[in-house]
Motif scaffolding. Structure first.
Motif, PDB file in Angstrom:
ATOM      1  N   UNK A   1       7.525   4.995  12.931  1.00 56.01           N
ATOM      2  CA  UNK A   1       7.638   4.180  14.142  1.00 56.01           C
ATOM      3  C   UNK A   1       6.778   4.714  15.272  1.00 56.01           C
ATOM      4  N   UNK A   2       6.815   6.037  15.478  1.00 51.96           N
ATOM      5  CA  UNK A   2       5.987   6.650  16.527  1.00 51.96           C
ATOM      6  C   UNK A   2       4.502   6.447  16.238  1.00 51.96           C
ATOM      7  N   UNK A   3       4.124   6.654  14.973  1.00 53.68           N
ATOM      8  CA  UNK A   3       2.724   6.508  14.583  1.00 53.68           C
ATOM      9  C   UNK A   3       2.261   5.072  14.817  1.00 53.68           C
ATOM     10  N   UNK A   4       3.055   4.100  14.411  1.00 56.31           N
ATOM     11  CA  UNK A   4       2.691   2.685  14.602  1.00 56.31           C
ATOM     12  C   UNK A   4       2.521   2.367  16.092  1.00 56.31           C
ATOM     13  N   UNK A   5       3.438   2.837  16.923  1.00 56.87           N
ATOM     14  CA  UNK A   5       3.355   2.592  18.362  1.00 56.87           C
ATOM     15  C   UNK A   5       2.087   3.216  18.945  1.00 56.87           C
ATOM     16  N   UNK A   6       1.759   4.428  18.532  1.00 58.48           N
ATOM     17  CA  UNK A   6       0.590   5.127  19.058  1.00 58.48           C
ATOM     18  C   UNK A   6      -0.723   4.500  18.592  1.00 58.48           C
ATOM     19  N   UNK A   7      -0.678   3.784  17.441  1.00 61.56           N
ATOM     20  CA  UNK A   7      -1.898   3.226  16.865  1.00 61.56           C
ATOM     21  C   UNK A   7      -1.968   1.700  16.930  1.00 61.56           C
ATOM     22  N   UNK A   8      -1.029   1.087  17.636  1.00 60.59           N
ATOM     23  CA  UNK A   8      -1.052  -0.359  17.797  1.00 60.59           C
ATOM     24  C   UNK A   8      -0.832  -1.145  16.516  1.00 60.59           C
ATOM     25  N   UNK A   9      -0.127  -0.570  15.579  1.00 60.16           N
ATOM     26  CA  UNK A   9       0.129  -1.231  14.295  1.00 60.16           C
ATOM     27  C   UNK A   9       1.389  -2.081  14.425  1.00 60.16           C
ATOM     28  N   UNK A  10       1.198  -3.416  14.400  1.00 61.89           N
ATOM     29  CA  UNK A  10       2.320  -4.342  14.592  1.00 61.89           C
ATOM     30  C   UNK A  10       2.338  -5.468  13.576  1.00 61.89           C
TER      31      UNK A  10
ATOM     32  N   UNK B 169      -4.113   2.115   6.820  1.00 64.98           N
ATOM     33  CA  UNK B 169      -3.046   1.344   7.454  1.00 64.98           C
ATOM     34  C   UNK B 169      -3.588   0.523   8.619  1.00 64.98           C
ATOM     35  N   UNK B 170      -4.465   1.103   9.411  1.00 59.84           N
ATOM     36  CA  UNK B 170      -5.077   0.375  10.524  1.00 59.84           C
ATOM     37  C   UNK B 170      -5.936  -0.780   9.996  1.00 59.84           C
ATOM     38  N   UNK B 171      -6.671  -0.540   8.920  1.00 58.22           N
ATOM     39  CA  UNK B 171      -7.498  -1.609   8.327  1.00 58.22           C
ATOM     40  C   UNK B 171      -6.617  -2.763   7.853  1.00 58.22           C
ATOM     41  N   UNK B 172      -5.554  -2.461   7.095  1.00 67.41           N
ATOM     42  CA  UNK B 172      -4.688  -3.531   6.601  1.00 67.41           C
ATOM     43  C   UNK B 172      -3.952  -4.230   7.742  1.00 67.41           C
ATOM     44  N   UNK B 173      -3.636  -3.494   8.795  1.00 61.05           N
ATOM     45  CA  UNK B 173      -3.014  -4.114   9.974  1.00 61.05           C
ATOM     46  C   UNK B 173      -3.959  -5.152  10.585  1.00 61.05           C
ATOM     47  N   UNK B 174      -5.245  -4.813  10.705  1.00 56.89           N
ATOM     48  CA  UNK B 174      -6.232  -5.739  11.262  1.00 56.89           C
ATOM     49  C   UNK B 174      -6.425  -6.952  10.351  1.00 56.89           C
ATOM     50  N   UNK B 175      -6.403  -6.733   9.044  1.00 55.07           N
ATOM     51  CA  UNK B 175      -6.631  -7.810   8.078  1.00 55.07           C
ATOM     52  C   UNK B 175      -5.409  -8.718   7.928  1.00 55.07           C
ATOM     53  N   UNK B 176      -4.228  -8.238   8.305  1.00 52.98           N
ATOM     54  CA  UNK B 176      -2.981  -8.989   8.068  1.00 52.98           C
ATOM     55  C   UNK B 176      -3.022 -10.386   8.679  1.00 52.98           C
TER      56      UNK B 176
ATOM     57  N   UNK C 261      -2.201  11.057   8.266  1.00 50.71           N
ATOM     58  CA  UNK C 261      -3.388  11.765   7.775  1.00 50.71           C
ATOM     59  C   UNK C 261      -4.572  10.814   7.866  1.00 50.71           C
ATOM     60  N   UNK C 262      -5.765  11.348   7.847  1.00 47.02           N
ATOM     61  CA  UNK C 262      -6.973  10.578   8.109  1.00 47.02           C
ATOM     62  C   UNK C 262      -7.158   9.319   7.279  1.00 47.02           C
ATOM     63  N   UNK C 263      -7.215   9.455   5.960  1.00 42.78           N
ATOM     64  CA  UNK C 263      -7.474   8.296   5.103  1.00 42.78           C
ATOM     65  C   UNK C 263      -6.315   7.311   5.173  1.00 42.78           C
ATOM     66  N   UNK C 264      -5.093   7.810   5.164  1.00 41.17           N
ATOM     67  CA  UNK C 264      -3.917   6.934   5.229  1.00 41.17           C
ATOM     68  C   UNK C 264      -3.886   6.174   6.547  1.00 41.17           C
ATOM     69  N   UNK C 265      -4.228   6.834   7.628  1.00 47.62           N
ATOM     70  CA  UNK C 265      -4.259   6.182   8.937  1.00 47.62           C
ATOM     71  C   UNK C 265      -5.323   5.093   8.952  1.00 47.62           C
TER      72      UNK C 265
ATOM     73  N   UNK D  86       0.851  -1.187   0.000  1.00 44.77           N
ATOM     74  CA  UNK D  86       0.000   0.000   0.000  1.00 44.77           C
ATOM     75  C   UNK D  86       0.887   1.238   0.000  1.00 44.77           C
ATOM     76  N   UNK D  87       0.830   1.998  -1.085  1.00 45.42           N
ATOM     77  CA  UNK D  87       1.520   3.291  -1.138  1.00 45.42           C
ATOM     78  C   UNK D  87       0.533   4.350  -0.654  1.00 45.42           C
ATOM     79  N   UNK D  88       0.985   5.195   0.273  1.00 46.30           N
ATOM     80  CA  UNK D  88       0.117   6.233   0.836  1.00 46.30           C
ATOM     81  C   UNK D  88       0.883   7.559   0.915  1.00 46.30           C
ATOM     82  N   UNK D  89       0.167   8.686   0.852  1.00 38.36           N
ATOM     83  CA  UNK D  89       0.849   9.982   0.990  1.00 38.36           C
ATOM     84  C   UNK D  89       1.528  10.162   2.354  1.00 38.36           C
ATOM     85  N   UNK D  90       0.824   9.852   3.453  1.00 38.98           N
ATOM     86  CA  UNK D  90       1.397   9.994   4.795  1.00 38.98           C
ATOM     87  C   UNK D  90       0.538   9.238   5.798  1.00 38.98           C
ATOM     88  N   UNK D  91       1.165   8.375   6.602  1.00 34.76           N
ATOM     89  CA  UNK D  91       0.388   7.616   7.590  1.00 34.76           C
ATOM     90  C   UNK D  91      -0.257   8.529   8.624  1.00 34.76           C
TER      91      UNK D  91
END
Length: 165
Positions: A91-100, A64-71, A57-61, A50-55
């Motif tokens: 890295x900070x964004x992933x930690x704050x949003x539980x993306x692992x 990314x959260x949706x694909x993280x859940x689906x992974x 921002x609203x749609x990108x976030x 998934x190429x995104x403008x910036x994690x």
């Protein structure tokens, strides 16, 4: 070449458009710990990219959260989210949003991915929103260049393509 808009304004995409059936172009990106990552690092796995403008921002976030859940529902599929964000910010964004469950990778250094996949927005030096599914043999099996960069991709089609790759 794909034609897209960003906030309804036409933008120019640099690089080569990737099509279904192509061999996936290689890339050199940075992981959140500043290590170089290439396509070869995911050898033998299906890749949902998934190429995104910036994690950050609203749609990108949301994407990314949706694909993280689906992974977790995608055996032998590695999900990658690629943006021009700095690795530290990813890295900070992933930690704050539980993306692992997926890898966030940065193209900020050379825009290598952006050019190789035809998603580098010339006017903004951001990546356009796009989805690529690459099979275990590095053949592209699905491509979506989202026509308006602030819109969501077709999640269902991308996930189905990853499951079938």
């Amino acid at each position: 070449m794909a034609s897209i808009t960003f906030n309804q304004d036409s933008v120019t995409l640099l690089g080569n458009e990737v099509k279904v059936g192509d061999t996936a172009p290689n890339f050199i990106l940075l992981s959140n710990d500043l290590k170089e990552v290439t396509l070869d690092d995911y050898q033998g796995k299906v890749k949902l990219i998934a190429a995104v403008p910036s994690v950050d921002t609203g749609v990108c976030a949301e994407e990314t959260i949706r694909f993280n859940k689906e992974a977790d529902t995608l055996p032998n599929v590695q999900v990658l989210t690629i943006s021009m964000d700095l690795p530290f910010a990813q890295g900070r964004w992933c930690a704050a949003n539980g993306v692992k469950q997926l890898d966030t990778l940065s193209d900020h250094r050379n825009a290598d991915f952006g050019k190789n996949y035809g998603v580098l927005i010339e006017e903004l030096r951001l990546l356009a929103r796009a989805i690529f599914v690459v099979d275990a043999n590095n053949k592209v099996t699905y491509v979506e260049y989202v026509s308006e960069a602030t819109n969501h991709p077709d999640y269902d089609k991308a996930l189905e393509a990853a499951k079938n790759a």
